[in-house]
Scaffold this motif. Structure first.
Motif, PDB file in Angstrom:
ATOM      1  N   ARG A   1       6.387  -4.098  24.115  1.00  0.00           N
ATOM      2  CA  ARG A   1       6.121  -2.533  24.640  1.00  0.00           C
ATOM      3  C   ARG A   1       6.229  -1.933  23.525  1.00  0.00           C
ATOM      4  O   ARG A   1       6.794  -2.128  22.373  1.00  0.00           O
ATOM      5  CB  ARG A   1       7.156  -2.334  25.518  1.00  0.00           C
ATOM      6  N   ALA A   2       5.356  -0.954  23.434  1.00  0.00           N
ATOM      7  CA  ALA A   2       5.375  -0.081  22.072  1.00  0.00           C
ATOM      8  C   ALA A   2       6.129   0.739  22.052  1.00  0.00           C
ATOM      9  O   ALA A   2       6.666   0.897  20.735  1.00  0.00           O
ATOM     10  CB  ALA A   2       4.014   1.096  22.388  1.00  0.00           C
ATOM     11  N   GLU A   3       7.385   1.000  22.964  1.00  0.00           N
ATOM     12  CA  GLU A   3       8.578   1.613  22.631  1.00  0.00           C
ATOM     13  C   GLU A   3       9.585   0.785  21.868  1.00  0.00           C
ATOM     14  O   GLU A   3      10.619   1.299  21.788  1.00  0.00           O
ATOM     15  CB  GLU A   3       9.044   2.630  23.616  1.00  0.00           C
TER      16      GLU A   3
ATOM     17  N   PRO B   1       9.252  -1.220  18.808  1.00  0.00           N
ATOM     18  CA  PRO B   1       8.578  -1.839  17.824  1.00  0.00           C
ATOM     19  C   PRO B   1       9.466  -2.502  16.933  1.00  0.00           C
ATOM     20  O   PRO B   1       9.194  -3.352  15.850  1.00  0.00           O
ATOM     21  CB  PRO B   1       8.184  -0.450  17.038  1.00  0.00           C
TER      22      PRO B   1
END
Length: 174
Positions: free
Chosen positions: A105-107, A109
């Motif tokens: 997920r992008a959140e 990293p």
């Protein structure tokens, strides 16, 4: 010089006290829940929680049972949205370890951000995490929570008493 020594003597107990406050004191009953799954759940409780959404058939090996399901070729059920694979380990029909592999997920990293959000979502202090060489861990009296991002973000929640019982059982039967 005297001022420095006095300063250290005054500050040292505060440093120790601060470190003690950041130690997890949670018992097994307070362990986080992931996707309605918690340590100590019975196989029947897992079936009740997921109904027909999950084809739940643990494999038997003595007093141990395991369940593995991946969602690589087909998406997970809505109750497991964002899960890439799920591994449940049972001893005497109760979960002693659960492992969740998440979709990237992008959140998330970084591992630090992944663990920070896990702490927020599960209402425990982010200060409990120890992060070293790409691995994160929270040790509490009743359980251990491990996280990494080797392939995908992953957590492993373990009832340490249950793990000890499993190891004793394996030694007894080998």
């Amino acid at each position: 010089m005297k001022t420095t020594i006095l300063f250290l003597l005054v500050m040292f107990p505060s440093v120790i006290y601060g470190a003690v406050q950041q130690t997890c004191q949670s018992e097994i009953k307070d362990a986080p829940t992931f996707f309605y799954l918690k340590l100590g759940m019975t196989e029947e409780e897992v079936r009740d929680a997921y109904g027909k959404e999950l084809k739940f058939k643990p494999k038997k090996k003595g007093r141990e049972r395991t369940f593995f399901q991946n969602f690589i070729s087909k998406p997970p059920p809505p109750s497991l949205a964002g899960v890439r694979a799920l591994y449940l380990r049972f001893f005497d029909h109760k979960i002693y370890q659960l492992e969740v592999f998440y979709e990237n997920r992008a959140e998330w990293p970084t591992l630090a951000e992944f663990t920070r959000l896990l702490a927020v979502e599960n209402n425990f202090s982010n200060e409990f995490w120890t992060i070293k060489t790409g691995e994160a861990e929270v040790k509490c009296p009743g359980f251990t929570l491990f996280a990494d991002q080797v392939l995908n973000p992953r957590i492993e929640l373990t009832d340490e008493t249950g793990r000890t019982e499993v190891l004793k059982s394996r030694q007894k039967h080998s």
